[in-house]
Design a protein around this motif. Structure first.
Motif, PDB file in Angstrom:
ATOM      1  N   ILE A 131       0.731  -1.183   0.076  1.00 21.36           N
ATOM      2  CA  ILE A 131      -0.100   0.175   0.189  1.00 21.36           C
ATOM      3  C   ILE A 131       0.797   1.194  -0.106  1.00 21.36           C
ATOM      4  N   GLY A 132       1.890   1.268   0.865  1.00 22.29           N
ATOM      5  CA  GLY A 132       2.916   2.532   0.957  1.00 22.29           C
ATOM      6  C   GLY A 132       3.453   2.780  -0.492  1.00 22.29           C
ATOM      7  N   LYS A 133       3.979   1.548  -1.049  1.00 24.93           N
ATOM      8  CA  LYS A 133       4.575   1.811  -2.457  1.00 24.93           C
ATOM      9  C   LYS A 133       3.620   2.195  -3.546  1.00 24.93           C
ATOM     10  N   LEU A 134       2.492   1.952  -3.513  1.00 30.35           N
ATOM     11  CA  LEU A 134       1.211   2.326  -4.328  1.00 30.35           C
ATOM     12  C   LEU A 134       0.956   3.776  -3.897  1.00 30.35           C
ATOM     13  N   GLU A 135       0.811   4.116  -2.934  1.00 29.30           N
ATOM     14  CA  GLU A 135       0.595   5.575  -2.463  1.00 29.30           C
ATOM     15  C   GLU A 135       1.619   6.614  -3.167  1.00 29.30           C
ATOM     16  N   GLU A 136       2.855   6.197  -3.083  1.00 21.48           N
ATOM     17  CA  GLU A 136       3.935   6.910  -3.314  1.00 21.48           C
ATOM     18  C   GLU A 136       3.896   7.118  -4.992  1.00 21.48           C
ATOM     19  N   LYS A 137       3.468   6.041  -5.534  1.00 19.65           N
ATOM     20  CA  LYS A 137       3.382   6.151  -7.142  1.00 19.65           C
ATOM     21  C   LYS A 137       2.171   6.659  -7.640  1.00 19.65           C
ATOM     22  N   CYS A 138       1.296   6.409  -6.913  1.00 17.86           N
ATOM     23  CA  CYS A 138      -0.112   6.998  -7.410  1.00 17.86           C
ATOM     24  C   CYS A 138      -0.070   8.713  -7.396  1.00 17.86           C
ATOM     25  N   ASN A 139       0.523   9.279  -6.034  1.00 21.68           N
ATOM     26  CA  ASN A 139       0.536  10.554  -5.944  1.00 21.68           C
ATOM     27  C   ASN A 139       1.302  11.395  -6.937  1.00 21.68           C
ATOM     28  N   LEU A 140       2.228  10.601  -7.795  1.00 26.54           N
ATOM     29  CA  LEU A 140       2.940  11.310  -8.701  1.00 26.54           C
ATOM     30  C   LEU A 140       2.196  11.211 -10.047  1.00 26.54           C
ATOM     31  N   LEU A 141       0.924  10.328 -10.262  1.00 26.28           N
ATOM     32  CA  LEU A 141       0.579  10.363 -11.594  1.00 26.28           C
ATOM     33  C   LEU A 141      -0.438  11.609 -11.763  1.00 26.28           C
ATOM     34  N   PRO A 142      -0.376  11.900 -13.276  1.00 26.29           N
ATOM     35  CA  PRO A 142      -1.389  12.890 -13.629  1.00 26.29           C
ATOM     36  C   PRO A 142      -2.962  12.196 -13.576  1.00 26.29           C
ATOM     37  N   SER A 143      -3.861  13.231 -13.364  1.00 26.65           N
ATOM     38  CA  SER A 143      -5.281  12.942 -13.295  1.00 26.65           C
ATOM     39  C   SER A 143      -5.522  11.602 -14.590  1.00 26.65           C
ATOM     40  N   ASN A 144      -5.101  11.945 -15.733  1.00 26.67           N
ATOM     41  CA  ASN A 144      -5.681  10.830 -16.698  1.00 26.67           C
ATOM     42  C   ASN A 144      -4.928   9.353 -16.553  1.00 26.67           C
ATOM     43  N   TYR A 145      -3.797   9.456 -16.006  1.00 23.00           N
ATOM     44  CA  TYR A 145      -3.262   8.132 -15.610  1.00 23.00           C
ATOM     45  C   TYR A 145      -3.861   7.496 -14.275  1.00 23.00           C
ATOM     46  N   LYS A 146      -4.417   8.328 -13.531  1.00 20.11           N
ATOM     47  CA  LYS A 146      -5.241   7.855 -12.307  1.00 20.11           C
ATOM     48  C   LYS A 146      -6.478   7.268 -13.026  1.00 20.11           C
ATOM     49  N   LYS A 147      -6.877   7.951 -13.777  1.00 20.73           N
ATOM     50  CA  LYS A 147      -8.275   7.714 -14.251  1.00 20.73           C
ATOM     51  C   LYS A 147      -8.305   6.227 -15.129  1.00 20.73           C
ATOM     52  N   ALA A 148      -7.084   6.030 -15.856  1.00 21.90           N
ATOM     53  CA  ALA A 148      -6.712   4.821 -16.393  1.00 21.90           C
ATOM     54  C   ALA A 148      -6.714   3.418 -15.622  1.00 21.90           C
ATOM     55  N   LEU A 149      -6.357   3.866 -14.358  1.00 20.14           N
ATOM     56  CA  LEU A 149      -6.298   2.692 -13.348  1.00 20.14           C
ATOM     57  C   LEU A 149      -7.384   1.990 -12.917  1.00 20.14           C
ATOM     58  N   SER A 150      -8.512   2.661 -13.267  1.00 22.60           N
ATOM     59  CA  SER A 150      -9.896   2.149 -12.803  1.00 22.60           C
ATOM     60  C   SER A 150     -10.221   0.943 -13.947  1.00 22.60           C
ATOM     61  N   ALA A 151     -10.797  -0.069 -13.627  1.00 17.85           N
ATOM     62  CA  ALA A 151     -11.283  -1.174 -14.414  1.00 17.85           C
ATOM     63  C   ALA A 151     -12.761  -1.305 -13.854  1.00 17.85           C
ATOM     64  N   GLU A 152     -13.773  -0.769 -14.745  1.00 14.66           N
ATOM     65  CA  GLU A 152     -14.941  -1.142 -14.417  1.00 14.66           C
ATOM     66  C   GLU A 152     -15.509  -2.571 -14.784  1.00 14.66           C
ATOM     67  N   PRO A 153     -16.160  -3.173 -14.032  1.00 22.29           N
ATOM     68  CA  PRO A 153     -16.609  -4.514 -14.451  1.00 22.29           C
ATOM     69  C   PRO A 153     -17.024  -5.010 -15.599  1.00 22.29           C
ATOM     70  N   ASP A 154     -17.583  -4.195 -16.530  1.00 25.12           N
ATOM     71  CA  ASP A 154     -18.339  -4.261 -18.009  1.00 25.12           C
ATOM     72  C   ASP A 154     -17.363  -4.072 -18.760  1.00 25.12           C
ATOM     73  N   GLU A 155     -16.051  -3.279 -18.430  1.00 25.20           N
ATOM     74  CA  GLU A 155     -14.883  -2.983 -19.304  1.00 25.20           C
ATOM     75  C   GLU A 155     -13.939  -4.121 -19.197  1.00 25.20           C
ATOM     76  N   ILE A 156     -14.066  -5.131 -18.392  1.00 22.82           N
ATOM     77  CA  ILE A 156     -12.919  -6.205 -18.404  1.00 22.82           C
ATOM     78  C   ILE A 156     -13.156  -7.038 -19.315  1.00 22.82           C
ATOM     79  N   MET A 157     -12.053  -7.355 -20.416  1.00 23.70           N
ATOM     80  CA  MET A 157     -12.416  -7.942 -21.527  1.00 23.70           C
ATOM     81  C   MET A 157     -12.122  -9.321 -21.294  1.00 23.70           C
ATOM     82  N   TYR A 158     -10.791  -9.683 -20.270  1.00 20.62           N
ATOM     83  CA  TYR A 158     -10.573 -11.029 -20.450  1.00 20.62           C
ATOM     84  C   TYR A 158      -9.640 -11.026 -19.054  1.00 20.62           C
ATOM     85  N   THR A 159      -9.943 -12.319 -18.532  1.00 20.74           N
ATOM     86  CA  THR A 159      -9.360 -12.470 -17.164  1.00 20.74           C
ATOM     87  C   THR A 159      -8.738 -14.160 -17.200  1.00 20.74           C
TER      88      THR A 159
END
Length: 246
Positions: A131-159
């Motif tokens: 969690i600590g490592k993710l927080e450091e990385k995410c805080n440095l990301l621009p807003s469009n990159y943060k948005k791209a992290l999110s995967a809505e259930p109906d947008e998951i193509m393959y698992t």
């Protein structure tokens, strides 16, 4: 905290190579170039994309993504042996199909928390040191990159499941880890030069309209301790989002 539908050190290499990705109906490849897809563990799969309505009749249609791979019979068989060992010695009710569905739900939930920088909500779901490592990385990301992290259930193509690990520590504690790979669509605006290796698609929303989406990949590793007396909870010990959390 237990993830929904997930029950429950020999490392397995990837079982398949992803050889072809086809999007049917109104999904059209826009950008040229070849991808370097991650390995998959299924010969083929079909998953529904978010439905859209036409102007005539408002009848919902579904787009499809088809993943075709050429299996390695030896590795496929060996992977099944590991699933058999998990059911025999760790959890008699273990099902890789049920686990995969639960992992998909967990991936969507955790990715949305990451996108919103809700790191406190990750406690109990993600390993504390991660969690600590993710927080450091995410805080440095621009807003469009943060948005791209999110995967809505109906947008998951393959698992698909990846590596499997069964190991013991020096104190005799027993662990199982399963690495999962996900392919998902995002409408976040990302610069092409920093997202090499991904594909851009035009996804039909309504007749005469199209929305640009990009296919991204993510890797999440789930680990559970099977020592007697320990709560039967899976926790995420590794998170990678292609070109976003490098």
């Amino acid at each position: 905290m237990a993830f929904p539908m997930i029950r429950g050190c020999y490392r397995l290499p990837s079982t398949f190579s992803l050889s072809r990705l086809l999007l049917k109906e109104r999904v059209v490849l826009k950008g040229p170039g070849n991808t370097r897809p991650a390995p998959s563990s299924l010969a083929a799969a079909t998953t529904a994309v978010r439905p859209y309505s036409s102007d005539q009749g408002e009848q919902k249609k579904h787009q499809k993504v088809v993943v075709v791979g050429i299996p390695n019979p030896f590795i496929w068989f060996r992977t099944r042996i590991y699933y058999f060992l998990i059911r025999t010695y760790f959890d008699r009710e273990f099902s890789i199909e049920e686990f995969t569905e639960g992992a998909k739900q967990a991936f969507s939930h955790v990715s949305r928390l990451l996108s919103r920088c809700q790191f406190e909500s990750l406690e109990g779901l993600v390993a504390k040191d991660l969690i600590g490592k993710l927080e450091e990385k995410c805080n440095l990301l621009p807003s469009n990159y943060k948005k791209a992290l999110s995967a809505e259930p109906d947008e998951i193509m393959y698992t698909t499941p990846g590596d499997v690990g069964i190991f013991y520590d020096d104190n005799g504690r027993k662990f199982v880890s399963i690495l999962m790979r996900f392919w998902y669509l995002t409408s976040a605006r990302l610069p092409d030069d920093s997202m090499e290796g991904t594909r851009i698609f035009q996804v039909g929303v309504r007749e005469g309209q199209a929305e640009t989406k990009r296919l991204l990949t993510a890797i999440y590793e789930f680990q559970r301790e099977f020592t007697k007396g320990v709560p039967p909870d899976w926790i995420i010990t590794r998170i990678e989002h292609s070109k976003l959390l490098d």
